[in-house]
Enzyme design. Structure first.
Site, mmCIF file in Angstrom:
data_model
loop_
_atom_site.group_PDB
_atom_site.id
_atom_site.type_symbol
_atom_site.label_atom_id
_atom_site.label_comp_id
_atom_site.label_asym_id
_atom_site.label_seq_id
_atom_site.Cartn_x
_atom_site.Cartn_y
_atom_site.Cartn_z
ATOM 1 N N HIS A 53 0.836 -1.201 0.000
ATOM 2 C CA HIS A 53 0.000 0.000 0.000
ATOM 3 C C HIS A 53 0.874 1.257 0.000
ATOM 4 O O HIS A 53 0.688 2.174 -0.812
ATOM 5 C CB HIS A 53 -0.909 -0.047 1.231
ATOM 6 N N GLU A 54 1.850 1.286 0.888
ATOM 7 C CA GLU A 54 2.713 2.472 0.986
ATOM 8 C C GLU A 54 3.569 2.634 -0.267
ATOM 9 O O GLU A 54 3.771 3.750 -0.751
ATOM 10 C CB GLU A 54 3.594 2.383 2.235
ATOM 11 N N HIS A 57 1.736 4.323 -3.014
ATOM 12 C CA HIS A 57 1.721 5.790 -2.859
ATOM 13 C C HIS A 57 2.992 6.389 -3.444
ATOM 14 O O HIS A 57 2.953 7.367 -4.190
ATOM 15 C CB HIS A 57 1.669 6.177 -1.372
ATOM 16 N N HIS A 126 -6.488 7.875 -1.665
ATOM 17 C CA HIS A 126 -7.084 6.547 -1.503
ATOM 18 C C HIS A 126 -8.375 6.431 -2.307
ATOM 19 O O HIS A 126 -9.039 7.429 -2.571
ATOM 20 C CB HIS A 126 -7.389 6.277 -0.019
HETATM 21 ZN ZN ZN Z 1 -2.442 5.224 2.328
#
Ligand code: ZN
Ligand code: NAG
Ligand code: NAG
Length: 367
Positions: A53-54, A57, A126
């Site tokens: 997830h990170e 980003h 998100h």
């Molecule tokens: Zn996030």
């Protein structure tokens, strides 16, 4: 790197630190808070999902980077507000992946971004939680057995223009599949038009049917409710889950690797045959086995294997009440299985403080 500051309740955070002349991130940083990586709540699978997830980003799925995406075709902007003021990502692959996912031909089907804690006209980093429950890029990561690296997320990375993405390796997102362009809107989630949402407070099944669930809302759902896994003992696939003694016996539950959750009001018929006790409908665990796509049989304690017609309901010999057979949830997605390691909830990076998500925390740092 001494300029990181501590934000309570944050598990991890990420940011790019440097871009090339055209805005492509070439360096970034992911911070995982050590305190949250140990102890009883630790799950390897959830930790891996948090890191992915990170990293997404840093790679480009970020409010700091949407405006520098390269592959915007004729469009000038990647994100803009839809008719109702919700910010969405409008890029060609995201639109077509969403059309496929929701089974809609709407040409304006942009990818909704989370609006909680975001000022009007601003974007977040998100996906909107109501529409992308379980996606790896939702603000709060679900139970790790439900988190998916879904096609729409991968096509978004494709649309940055910086990567070649093999979308065929995406994981299926069951949530909302085939539900049409209005899926997840505040107006439709509460009128029972979708089997993905629930109303009131009751017990049922999580939408993947691996867990029993309780109808609940959260801050991201903005008044919509979904069946969330219970705190303990809700996994149908866990053989060691304690059957609740006499009561479980009367409902015919069986826990085990091939068990799934079914909406059921079954009660074992009592030999004394007093006026029937009709149980309320709730989520219960029974074994299942696939006989074809969206076709399966179920096994209730003390009974034979019986056909459970998807979308219909059946009665079981020796029991009063009935079992509902979910449509297009079982025996359709080959990658929806019980997890390979222990499951527990593990909030995603920054999940509890949306206003601060994706804060640029690397600022100036000495290497
Ligand atoms: Zn996030
Ligand atoms: C998609 O929509 C079409 C037309 O409404 C319908 O016939 C078809 O069954 C739908 N497919 C799925 C997977 O929902
Ligand atoms: C969950 O566990 C606690 C403590 O072990 C127990 O008291 C409670 O009844 C359990 N809840 C369910 C739904 O099994």
């Amino acid at each position: 790197m001494k300029y990181f500051y501590f934000i309570p309740n944050i598990l991890a955070d990420a940011a790019h630190c440097q871009t090339d002349a055209l805005g492509r991130p070439v360096a970034g940083v992911v911070v995982i808070c050590r305190e949250r990586l140990k102890g009883e709540t630790f799950s390897h699978q959830a930790a891996v999902q948090t890191v992915i997830h990170e990293l997404f980003h840093v790679l480009g799925f970020s409010k700091e980077l949407f405006h520098t995406w390269r592959d915007c075709s004729s469009m000038s902007q990647v994100t803009y507000s839809d008719g109702s003021g919700h910010m969405r990502i409008y890029t060609p692959s995201v639109i077509s992946a969403l059309q496929k996912h929701l089974n809609s031909t709407d040409p304006e089907l942009g990818g909704w971004l989370e609006n909680l804690g975001v000022l009007p006209g601003k974007v977040s980093s998100h996906w909107e939680s109501r529409i992308f429950q379980g996606s790896i890029m939702a603000a709060e990561l679900a139970d790790s057995s439900s988190v998916r690296i879904n096609p729409v997320t991968l096509t978004a990375l494709q649309d940055t223009g910086w990567y070649n993405v093999d979308v065929s390796s995406a994981q299926s997102l069951v949530w909302g599949n085939g539900e049409g362009a209005m899926f997840g809107s505040l107006s439709t989630c509460q009128n029972k038009s979708s089997s993905f949402f629930c109303s009131g407070s009751g017990f049922g099944c999580h939408y993947l049917h691996l867990h029993k669930g309780e109808c609940k809302t959260d801050q991201y759902l903005e008044g919509c409710s979904v069946y969330k896994p219970l705190k303990n003992g809700s996994e149908c696939w866990k053989k060691e889950n304690p059957r609740r003694s006499a009561e479980a016996d009367s409902t015919g539950e069986i826990f085990g690797f091939d068990s799934r959750c079914f909406f059921s009001s079954l009660t074992r018929q009592n030999r004394s045959q007093f006026p029937s006790f009709i149980s309320t409908v709730e989520g219960r665990c029974y074994r299942h086995r696939c006989t074809g796509p969206n076709r399966y049989q179920i096994h209730v304690s003390g009974s034979e294997w019986v056909e459970c017609p998807a979308g219909g309901s059946i009665q079981i010999e020796g029991y009063q009440g009935s079992v509902s057979c979910p449509d297009r949830r079982l025996c359709l997605y080959s990658d929806i299985t019980p997890p390979s390691d222990a499951v527990d909830t593990f909030p995603a990076g920054s999940g509890s403080t949306p206003a601060q998500m994706n804060t640029v925390i690397c600022r100036k740092h000495s290497l």
